[in-house]
Scaffold this motif. Structure first.
Motif, PDB file in Angstrom:
ATOM      1  N   ALA A   1     -43.320 -33.322 -84.388  1.00 33.73           N
ATOM      2  CA  ALA A   1     -42.875 -34.283 -85.121  1.00 33.73           C
ATOM      3  C   ALA A   1     -41.652 -33.952 -85.996  1.00 33.73           C
ATOM      4  O   ALA A   1     -41.912 -32.767 -86.755  1.00 33.73           O
ATOM      5  CB  ALA A   1     -43.928 -34.813 -85.904  1.00 33.73           C
ATOM      6  N   VAL A   2     -40.614 -34.865 -86.287  1.00 38.87           N
ATOM      7  CA  VAL A   2     -39.570 -34.328 -87.350  1.00 38.87           C
ATOM      8  C   VAL A   2     -39.930 -35.194 -88.404  1.00 38.87           C
ATOM      9  O   VAL A   2     -40.261 -36.389 -88.472  1.00 38.87           O
ATOM     10  CB  VAL A   2     -38.286 -35.006 -86.678  1.00 38.87           C
ATOM     11  CG1 VAL A   2     -37.336 -34.899 -87.987  1.00 38.87           C
ATOM     12  CG2 VAL A   2     -37.697 -33.983 -85.464  1.00 38.87           C
ATOM     13  N   LEU A   3     -39.885 -34.542 -89.558  1.00 40.59           N
ATOM     14  CA  LEU A   3     -39.858 -35.010 -90.962  1.00 40.59           C
ATOM     15  C   LEU A   3     -38.740 -35.225 -91.696  1.00 40.59           C
ATOM     16  O   LEU A   3     -38.087 -34.123 -91.982  1.00 40.59           O
ATOM     17  CB  LEU A   3     -41.003 -34.463 -91.779  1.00 40.59           C
ATOM     18  CG  LEU A   3     -42.570 -34.295 -91.115  1.00 40.59           C
ATOM     19  CD1 LEU A   3     -43.420 -33.293 -92.189  1.00 40.59           C
ATOM     20  CD2 LEU A   3     -43.003 -35.268 -90.679  1.00 40.59           C
ATOM     21  N   GLY A   4     -38.174 -36.142 -91.728  1.00 41.87           N
ATOM     22  CA  GLY A   4     -36.657 -36.485 -92.407  1.00 41.87           C
ATOM     23  C   GLY A   4     -35.807 -36.693 -91.516  1.00 41.87           C
ATOM     24  O   GLY A   4     -35.195 -35.875 -90.942  1.00 41.87           O
ATOM     25  N   PRO A   5     -35.516 -37.930 -91.155  1.00 41.67           N
ATOM     26  CA  PRO A   5     -34.599 -38.265 -90.151  1.00 41.67           C
ATOM     27  C   PRO A   5     -33.048 -38.460 -90.708  1.00 41.67           C
ATOM     28  O   PRO A   5     -32.518 -39.464 -90.640  1.00 41.67           O
ATOM     29  CB  PRO A   5     -35.116 -39.845 -89.653  1.00 41.67           C
ATOM     30  CG  PRO A   5     -35.516 -40.452 -91.008  1.00 41.67           C
ATOM     31  CD  PRO A   5     -36.158 -39.358 -91.982  1.00 41.67           C
ATOM     32  N   GLY A   6     -32.630 -37.161 -91.002  1.00 40.23           N
ATOM     33  CA  GLY A   6     -31.297 -37.039 -91.418  1.00 40.23           C
ATOM     34  C   GLY A   6     -30.408 -36.402 -90.277  1.00 40.23           C
ATOM     35  O   GLY A   6     -30.821 -36.235 -89.173  1.00 40.23           O
ATOM     36  N   ALA A   7     -29.251 -35.804 -90.915  1.00 39.70           N
ATOM     37  CA  ALA A   7     -28.272 -35.036 -90.179  1.00 39.70           C
ATOM     38  C   ALA A   7     -28.914 -33.991 -89.428  1.00 39.70           C
ATOM     39  O   ALA A   7     -28.735 -33.668 -88.232  1.00 39.70           O
ATOM     40  CB  ALA A   7     -26.754 -34.922 -90.796  1.00 39.70           C
ATOM     41  N   ILE A   8     -29.393 -32.963 -90.013  1.00 36.32           N
ATOM     42  CA  ILE A   8     -29.884 -31.625 -89.826  1.00 36.32           C
ATOM     43  C   ILE A   8     -31.033 -32.029 -88.557  1.00 36.32           C
ATOM     44  O   ILE A   8     -31.463 -31.394 -87.719  1.00 36.32           O
ATOM     45  CB  ILE A   8     -30.231 -30.981 -90.819  1.00 36.32           C
ATOM     46  CG1 ILE A   8     -30.542 -29.410 -90.405  1.00 36.32           C
ATOM     47  CG2 ILE A   8     -31.522 -31.321 -91.623  1.00 36.32           C
ATOM     48  CD1 ILE A   8     -29.417 -28.494 -89.705  1.00 36.32           C
ATOM     49  N   SER A   9     -31.937 -33.049 -88.990  1.00 36.71           N
ATOM     50  CA  SER A   9     -32.950 -33.214 -87.846  1.00 36.71           C
ATOM     51  C   SER A   9     -32.466 -33.720 -86.860  1.00 36.71           C
ATOM     52  O   SER A   9     -33.027 -33.505 -85.527  1.00 36.71           O
ATOM     53  CB  SER A   9     -33.911 -34.294 -88.792  1.00 36.71           C
ATOM     54  OG  SER A   9     -34.763 -33.715 -89.693  1.00 36.71           O
ATOM     55  N   ARG A  10     -31.372 -34.601 -86.675  1.00 32.23           N
ATOM     56  CA  ARG A  10     -30.648 -35.144 -85.389  1.00 32.23           C
ATOM     57  C   ARG A  10     -30.074 -33.708 -84.703  1.00 32.23           C
ATOM     58  O   ARG A  10     -30.178 -33.826 -83.559  1.00 32.23           O
ATOM     59  CB  ARG A  10     -29.514 -36.108 -85.875  1.00 32.23           C
ATOM     60  CG  ARG A  10     -28.707 -36.405 -84.568  1.00 32.23           C
ATOM     61  CD  ARG A  10     -27.505 -37.671 -85.182  1.00 32.23           C
ATOM     62  NE  ARG A  10     -28.539 -38.729 -85.474  1.00 32.23           N
ATOM     63  CZ  ARG A  10     -28.852 -39.355 -86.639  1.00 32.23           C
ATOM     64  NH1 ARG A  10     -28.299 -38.853 -87.664  1.00 32.23           N
ATOM     65  NH2 ARG A  10     -29.267 -40.406 -86.787  1.00 32.23           N
ATOM     66  N   ASP A  11     -29.861 -32.699 -85.555  1.00 35.82           N
ATOM     67  CA  ASP A  11     -29.261 -31.584 -84.609  1.00 35.82           C
ATOM     68  C   ASP A  11     -30.445 -30.819 -84.099  1.00 35.82           C
ATOM     69  O   ASP A  11     -30.422 -30.364 -82.901  1.00 35.82           O
ATOM     70  CB  ASP A  11     -28.611 -30.781 -85.521  1.00 35.82           C
ATOM     71  CG  ASP A  11     -27.073 -31.166 -85.970  1.00 35.82           C
ATOM     72  OD1 ASP A  11     -26.649 -32.050 -84.921  1.00 35.82           O
ATOM     73  OD2 ASP A  11     -26.739 -30.929 -86.892  1.00 35.82           O
ATOM     74  N   PHE A  12     -31.368 -30.902 -84.986  1.00 37.23           N
ATOM     75  CA  PHE A  12     -32.901 -30.175 -84.178  1.00 37.23           C
ATOM     76  C   PHE A  12     -33.137 -31.005 -83.034  1.00 37.23           C
ATOM     77  O   PHE A  12     -33.751 -30.264 -82.055  1.00 37.23           O
ATOM     78  CB  PHE A  12     -33.786 -30.007 -85.320  1.00 37.23           C
ATOM     79  CG  PHE A  12     -35.202 -29.848 -84.815  1.00 37.23           C
ATOM     80  CD1 PHE A  12     -35.164 -28.305 -84.636  1.00 37.23           C
ATOM     81  CD2 PHE A  12     -36.097 -30.634 -84.552  1.00 37.23           C
ATOM     82  CE1 PHE A  12     -36.601 -27.744 -83.929  1.00 37.23           C
ATOM     83  CE2 PHE A  12     -37.322 -30.175 -84.000  1.00 37.23           C
ATOM     84  CZ  PHE A  12     -37.524 -28.632 -83.903  1.00 37.23           C
ATOM     85  N   VAL A  13     -33.323 -32.234 -83.075  1.00 37.36           N
ATOM     86  CA  VAL A  13     -33.835 -33.145 -82.034  1.00 37.36           C
ATOM     87  C   VAL A  13     -32.971 -33.004 -80.747  1.00 37.36           C
ATOM     88  O   VAL A  13     -33.237 -32.751 -79.571  1.00 37.36           O
ATOM     89  CB  VAL A  13     -33.859 -34.517 -82.364  1.00 37.36           C
ATOM     90  CG1 VAL A  13     -33.568 -35.482 -80.944  1.00 37.36           C
ATOM     91  CG2 VAL A  13     -35.011 -34.875 -83.250  1.00 37.36           C
ATOM     92  N   VAL A  14     -31.581 -32.677 -80.912  1.00 35.73           N
ATOM     93  CA  VAL A  14     -30.558 -32.377 -79.816  1.00 35.73           C
ATOM     94  C   VAL A  14     -30.914 -31.011 -79.165  1.00 35.73           C
ATOM     95  O   VAL A  14     -30.969 -30.973 -78.113  1.00 35.73           O
ATOM     96  CB  VAL A  14     -29.081 -32.460 -80.120  1.00 35.73           C
ATOM     97  CG1 VAL A  14     -28.151 -32.045 -79.121  1.00 35.73           C
ATOM     98  CG2 VAL A  14     -28.688 -33.981 -80.513  1.00 35.73           C
ATOM     99  N   GLY A  15     -31.124 -30.088 -80.229  1.00 34.48           N
ATOM    100  CA  GLY A  15     -31.438 -28.731 -79.537  1.00 34.48           C
ATOM    101  C   GLY A  15     -32.624 -28.637 -78.979  1.00 34.48           C
ATOM    102  O   GLY A  15     -32.634 -28.070 -77.826  1.00 34.48           O
ATOM    103  N   LEU A  16     -33.884 -29.378 -79.388  1.00 35.35           N
ATOM    104  CA  LEU A  16     -34.975 -29.575 -78.741  1.00 35.35           C
ATOM    105  C   LEU A  16     -35.175 -30.051 -77.253  1.00 35.35           C
ATOM    106  O   LEU A  16     -35.985 -29.576 -76.435  1.00 35.35           O
ATOM    107  CB  LEU A  16     -36.003 -30.548 -79.485  1.00 35.35           C
ATOM    108  CG  LEU A  16     -37.622 -30.171 -79.291  1.00 35.35           C
ATOM    109  CD1 LEU A  16     -38.040 -29.140 -79.667  1.00 35.35           C
ATOM    110  CD2 LEU A  16     -38.288 -31.290 -80.244  1.00 35.35           C
TER     111      LEU A  16
END
Length: 326
Positions: A7-22
């Protein structure tokens, strides 16, 4: 292999990069998104194909979430991390773990008490490049490591927003100064030096009430480190390691959010040896490291152990306090 449900907490720019990395992860998949606003979480989940979304509390209460990535502003990290750990989740928290050592200790106490893994998300600690530096520092092939010099700085352009907001722990030291500090701590440990440094110089220039630019001279026993950071000017992303018998130049030492650095340049006795290294998706690598710890029943990840998180937090707390005191 049963994959970690993230789960991602905080749908911001750095989380978007994490999701792409995931998406490059071998051990994990995106499953849920949490936010202070459920509608923002739902929009982010729809954009990235997560099955579930909701408020922070709703996501943390789910039995089908194994681990969370915290990508919110610095000042919210500790509360969210503790809540997630107490909900039985493993936690990957974006750096810095929190603005103060006291808050970092609160997180680590919760991880110890709940027996859940916690990792501060320093992507630069993962992959062949980081391992090659540790081996050079430890191996003695180039002689003893004497000095580390590195900086991370950029011109944010605007002087508004999170980076320049004192209430959100803005400034360069916490945002990117932590990277050269984490490198120095890692190499100190690899070379057998103490990881809690003495302060030889702590300097900063304030910009709008936060540290716009800052420099520190640290002593890890016989190893010296000069580190710099800025959010108001571009600084070189080339680091230099001085050994007794060679100089190691690290171009693009911080890599990017999509690729780890790929080259180490060794200069010795007039010769230059460029060593190319395999590249990894660093955000996927840190996620997989936490997944492996969860699978193996470990609380810590060796690339970024809690002792290093504590050491970094102590320096960041003191460096920032000195900066803001003028």
């Amino acid at each position: 292999m049963v994959k970690t449900r993230w789960a991602v907490l905080g749908p911001g720019a750095i989380s978007r990069d994490f999701v792409v990395g995931l998406r490059s992860s071998e051990r994990g998949v995106l499953h849920a998104v949490g936010s202070s606003a459920a509608e923002r979480a739902a929009a982010f989940a729809a954009e990235h194909g997560a099955e579930a979304s909701g408020t922070y509390d709703e996501v943390l209460a789910r039995d089908d979430v194994d681990a969370v990535y915290i990508g919110t502003v610095h000042t919210t990290h500790a509360d969210l991390a503790v809540r997630a750990l107490e909900a039985g989740k493993a936690v990957l928290c974006e750096k810095p773990a929190s603005p103060t050592l006291a808050e970092v200790e609160r997180i680590l106490e919760a991880a110890e008490r709940t027996r859940r893994p916690f990792l501060e998300a320093f992507k630069t600690r993962f992959g062949p490049f980081a391992q090659a530096l540790r081996e050079l520092a430890a191996g003695g092939v180039l002689g003893e490591l004497h000095r580390v010099e590195g900086a991370f700085g950029f011109d944010a352009g605007t002087r508004e927003g999170r980076l320049f907001d004192p209430a959100l722990a803005g400034g360069a030291i916490l945002d990117v100064g932590c990277y050269p500090l984490a490198l120095a701590i890692d190499l100190a440990a690899a070379s057998g030096r103490p990881i809690d440094p003495e302060y030889r110089r702590l300097d900063a220039r304030l910009e709008g009430g936060v540290d716009g630019t800052a420099w520190a001279e640290l002593g890890f026993g016989t190893l010296s480190a000069t580190i710099g950071t800025s959010v108001i000017e571009d600084l070189s992303d080339t680091a230099v390691l001085t050994f007794a018998d060679a100089e190691v130049v690290l171009p693009n030492v911080w890599g990017s959010r999509t690729a780890s650095p790929d080259a180490v340049v060794i200069r010795r006795q007039g010769d230059e040896d460029v060593r190319h290294l395999p590249v990894v998706q660093p955000m996927a690598a840190e996620a997989d490291a936490l997944s492996l710890a969860l699978e193996e029943g470990r609380l810590e990840v060796p690339e970024m152990p809690w002792a290093h998180t504590r050491a970094a937090a102590r320096v960041l707390t003191d460096w920032r306090a000195a900066a803001l005191a003028g």
